[in-house]
Enzyme design. Sequence first.
Site, PDB file in Angstrom:
ATOM      1  N   GLY A 277      -5.792  21.125  -5.498  1.00  0.00           N
ATOM      2  CA  GLY A 277      -6.674  19.985  -5.749  1.00  0.00           C
ATOM      3  C   GLY A 277      -7.505  20.403  -7.094  1.00  0.00           C
ATOM      4  N   ARG A 322      -1.215  19.861  -9.917  1.00  0.00           N
ATOM      5  CA  ARG A 322      -1.709  19.309 -11.148  1.00  0.00           C
ATOM      6  C   ARG A 322      -2.337  19.964 -12.237  1.00  0.00           C
ATOM      7  NH1 ARG A 322      -4.805  14.273 -10.690  1.00  0.00           N
ATOM      8  NH2 ARG A 322      -4.731  14.615  -8.425  1.00  0.00           N
ATOM      9  N   CYS A 395       6.125  -7.246 -15.006  1.00  0.00           N
ATOM     10  CA  CYS A 395       5.597  -8.735 -14.647  1.00  0.00           C
ATOM     11  C   CYS A 395       4.528  -8.530 -13.554  1.00  0.00           C
ATOM     12  CB  CYS A 395       6.842  -9.562 -14.113  1.00  0.00           C
ATOM     13  SG  CYS A 395       6.388 -11.185 -14.057  1.00  0.00           S
ATOM     14  N   GLU A 396       3.365  -8.312 -14.039  1.00  0.00           N
ATOM     15  CA  GLU A 396       2.341  -7.752 -13.119  1.00  0.00           C
ATOM     16  C   GLU A 396       1.063  -7.592 -13.902  1.00  0.00           C
ATOM     17  OE1 GLU A 396       0.957  -7.170  -9.359  1.00  0.00           O
ATOM     18  OE2 GLU A 396       3.017  -6.989  -9.517  1.00  0.00           O
TER      19      GLU A 396
END
Length: 467
Positions: A277, A322, A395-396
């Site tokens: 994290g 990450r 398409c959003e």
Amino acid sequence: MSRSAHPAGPRHAEVLPTDGVGSAPADLNALDPLVWPQNFRRRDDGVCTLAGLDVRDLAAEFGTPAYLLDEADFRSRARAYADSFAGSDVFYAGKAFLCSAVARWVAEEGLGLDVCSAGELAIALRAGFPTERIAFHGNNKSSAELATALDAGVGRIVVDSFAEIVRLADLARERGVRARVQVRVTVGVEAHTHEFIATAHEDQKFGFSLAGGAAAEAVRRILMLPSLELVGLHSHIGSQIFDTDGFEVAASRLVGLASAIRDEHGVELPELDLGGGLGIAYTSDDDPADVSAMAKSLVAIVERACASAGLAVPRLSVEPGRAIAGPGTVTLYEVGTVKPVAVGSGGATRAYVSVDGGMSDNIRTALYDAAYTAALVSRASDAPPALSRLVGKHCESGDIVVRDLYLPADIAAGDLVAVAATGAYCRSMASNYNLLGRPPVVAVRDGQARVIVRRETDEDLARLDVG
């Protein structure tokens, strides 16, 4: 519910333009080294390079969008964790991004690997990853997944429910093996992060509650089963964390449980896993901790807690994902349409800069309201800054890559834009929304580039369509 309300109405309203994003950067051509990969540079002619390769040449060879991965950056961060946590175990969290090449890099740099599905385990096995250095996570592991893990000889299985304890014990007994397990403990610590990625508060799907007594009961049940070997306790308090305050509370509570286990069962557990994290810099406002300083702090936290409880110090584990994969990758896009849109009533405009990817290759902005840094990289510009929104081609209306930023006012179709820090949870969470193929991952090192995950084609998508 009103029939006239669009199901996505709240989401559409949420992404309408706001009044501004603060002052523009002093230099739109500058690249903050905290945010961009270690080998990402802007040349004197204004063109950006990665590991010495011109982004225009990379776009021409591999197409856009594409994830460009600085291999040396990835490896150096892995080595930094291995060196800083010498005497402890470091498991790279494969969910951040995993492919065969990455699994080999992780193995070569001396780290373990954390997987949480049969697919991730299959990649690790295909890459020849040492199975004793694999930890298997997940809140709903199937019998087939557990059997595969046992047959492969993974080093640790992190159990997450009472049903899984029984399931795993039966499978191990049938195979005549003793599975090494850790208990995932929900310690009641909520990291200062987004609700959906804070994982140690009580009301969520992961782990055994410490406060409710489930963790202690899980330990009792495991110790009664000869096919399971309890080797430690595990916790994960969230993601994108910049300080050790939450870890200190979590470690204290885990050590308290370990002390209670010793008192009740006469067993001192040899391992303690604090999860991952640790945060990275997505923008210049982020301030990630130094790995070496973080390691010293975490080790000291555990040592203090154990000294207070009269316990021997267990072997510590951490699970960065990450922090290793995120900073070294950029996503390269080509600009297609630039559309000025009026903002408010004062005559201001926002440039909607549309690129050839979007939420199918980076869902994090739509999912977590994540912030990113982007820059024009195929040339320099001395045009004034323009309030902009980098959007995709889906398409959003929620298809936003970077919600608020400044780009040069002369940005135009055909320009290349790069978004920084996209190595974690972008390719791994990518989709085929609107039937777009997922972009390739191109590893770049020492002036050489190679595809490590190829671009999906229309033929790939059609192959699954058996109608």
